[in-house]
Design a protein around this motif. Sequence first.
Motif, mmCIF file in Angstrom:
data_model
loop_
_atom_site.group_PDB
_atom_site.id
_atom_site.type_symbol
_atom_site.label_atom_id
_atom_site.label_comp_id
_atom_site.label_asym_id
_atom_site.label_seq_id
_atom_site.Cartn_x
_atom_site.Cartn_y
_atom_site.Cartn_z
ATOM 1 N N THR A 7 0.205 19.984 -40.319
ATOM 2 C CA THR A 7 1.177 19.841 -41.396
ATOM 3 C C THR A 7 1.973 18.556 -41.228
ATOM 4 O OG1 THR A 7 2.987 20.965 -42.551
ATOM 5 C CG2 THR A 7 2.992 21.091 -40.142
ATOM 6 N N ALA A 103 -3.231 25.159 -42.448
ATOM 7 C CA ALA A 103 -2.807 23.866 -42.976
ATOM 8 C C ALA A 103 -1.676 24.094 -43.963
ATOM 9 C CB ALA A 103 -3.967 23.153 -43.657
ATOM 10 N N SER A 104 -0.523 23.504 -43.670
ATOM 11 C CA SER A 104 0.663 23.723 -44.488
ATOM 12 C C SER A 104 0.980 22.455 -45.281
ATOM 13 C CB SER A 104 1.851 24.112 -43.590
ATOM 14 O OG SER A 104 3.020 24.296 -44.337
ATOM 15 N N ALA A 106 -0.811 20.904 -49.298
ATOM 16 C CA ALA A 106 -2.159 20.769 -49.855
ATOM 17 C C ALA A 106 -2.766 19.381 -49.700
ATOM 18 C CB ALA A 106 -2.153 21.173 -51.334
ATOM 19 N N ALA A 110 -4.107 19.661 -46.182
ATOM 20 C CA ALA A 110 -5.107 20.726 -46.268
ATOM 21 C C ALA A 110 -6.494 20.184 -46.577
ATOM 22 C CB ALA A 110 -4.692 21.751 -47.323
ATOM 23 N N TYR A 124 -10.299 28.076 -42.029
ATOM 24 C CA TYR A 124 -8.971 27.514 -42.245
ATOM 25 C C TYR A 124 -8.277 28.231 -43.399
ATOM 26 C CZ TYR A 124 -10.767 24.732 -46.231
ATOM 27 O OH TYR A 124 -11.324 24.319 -47.412
ATOM 28 N N VAL A 126 -4.971 27.741 -46.129
ATOM 29 C CA VAL A 126 -4.090 26.739 -46.727
ATOM 30 C C VAL A 126 -2.804 27.407 -47.185
ATOM 31 C CG1 VAL A 126 -3.788 25.085 -48.602
ATOM 32 C CG2 VAL A 126 -6.017 25.302 -47.478
ATOM 33 N N SER A 149 -10.559 21.942 -51.431
ATOM 34 C CA SER A 149 -9.982 22.505 -50.200
ATOM 35 C C SER A 149 -9.534 23.931 -50.419
ATOM 36 C CB SER A 149 -8.804 21.639 -49.724
ATOM 37 O OG SER A 149 -7.664 21.815 -50.536
ATOM 38 N N ALA A 153 -11.262 27.398 -48.520
ATOM 39 C CA ALA A 153 -10.385 28.071 -47.560
ATOM 40 C C ALA A 153 -10.699 29.558 -47.457
ATOM 41 C CB ALA A 153 -8.925 27.885 -47.969
ATOM 42 N N VAL A 156 -5.638 31.395 -49.266
ATOM 43 C CA VAL A 156 -4.581 30.491 -49.710
ATOM 44 C C VAL A 156 -3.285 31.286 -49.754
ATOM 45 C CG1 VAL A 156 -3.706 29.033 -51.583
ATOM 46 C CG2 VAL A 156 -6.173 29.098 -51.083
#
Length: 390
Positions: A7, A103-104, A106, A110, A124, A126, A149, A153, A156
């Motif tokens: 992030t 992943a923080s 987008a 991400a 992963y 997001v 992405s 994922a 989300v």
Amino acid sequence: MKLLVLTNLFPTPWDPLRGMFNRQQFERLGRRHELHVLTAVDFRDRLRKRRGSVEVPGLRTDHFVFVYPPRFGRALHAACWLLSLLLQRGWRLRTAGYDGILASWAYPDAVAAGWLARLLGIPYVVKVHGSDLNVQATHALRRPQIAASLRGAAAVVAVSRALAGKAVALGADPARVHAIYNGVDAARFAPGDKADARKRLGLDIAADPLLLYVGNLKESKGCLDLLEAFATMAASCPQAQLVYVGEGTCRAALAARAQTLGLAARVHLAGAMPHAALPDWFRAADLLCLPSHNEGVPNVVLEAMACGTPVVATRVGGIPEVVPAHAGRLVELGDRAALADALAQAAAQAWDHAAIAEHARGFSWDSNIDQLDAIMRQAARNEAVAEVLR
């Protein structure tokens, strides 16, 4: 599990107050899993002087320098992000044995994290926050990258239902999109005596009303709109004062405009404050004002309400989902006259502060972490099953 968080929204030595909502969430998630937080630091920030240190109990934190061509090529930022990460931390990432990535933000975070996850052969998840979809995904060359992405994922996580809908509209599988509101630290953010809070902060006890803005001082947060609306209200409220808590690119413009309007003595730029100092600011205020142009669900709104403070804000993003009529007033974006009216009406209204605080207690970090934990476990479990089937 052993999880990697990627992030740009997390405290760093160059911006120790950044992403405090993520710090609170990741610290709690780190009590359940081995969590490594790797934060992207803009190369321009890296050239500046350090402003503090970052130590979060239970987390292993580190950073890498995000290098990219400035002022052009925004569509290439995800590729630059991943290349920066691999050149600086590639060997460690390949040998760490992570079970998954969170992943923080987008774009580019991400998007790059999705490519990395495929390289490492791990799932992963997001997490989206607001303008990463509301703004970034409106650009023609970034939108397909963000959409890909989200589709790739394992899940989300959106901070509001409105943002979850944006993710689905971009192509994310509705079954894998989850709206999870951030929480509030109820032990820290709770009602208290207004006069005592003002004394501790050195504020005018007689200010009536005292309006508060907390956040980045930038145009998209509506801080300039607020000043113009306050000028209208202040003409009929001679004791009214406005305090801005935060820093940003609009600070000089706010100071100059307040001077021009003859309000320099009634508009106070208090600067950025540690998260632990915010409860007294909320208790000291009669209203929290946040006329943002776009949002997910800003934590300052939840934290102000947890202190029993009503909110005047714009009807954007997830704000209408969390601010009921008994806790504040909402206005349409860009309508400064309506904002001025809402400020005046809210200042004159008798609010049930206990009911506002009770409403905010429904936003629990424990519930948030339970849900996020389940999502991360499911992502890892599904990947393990898929690996067996392969």
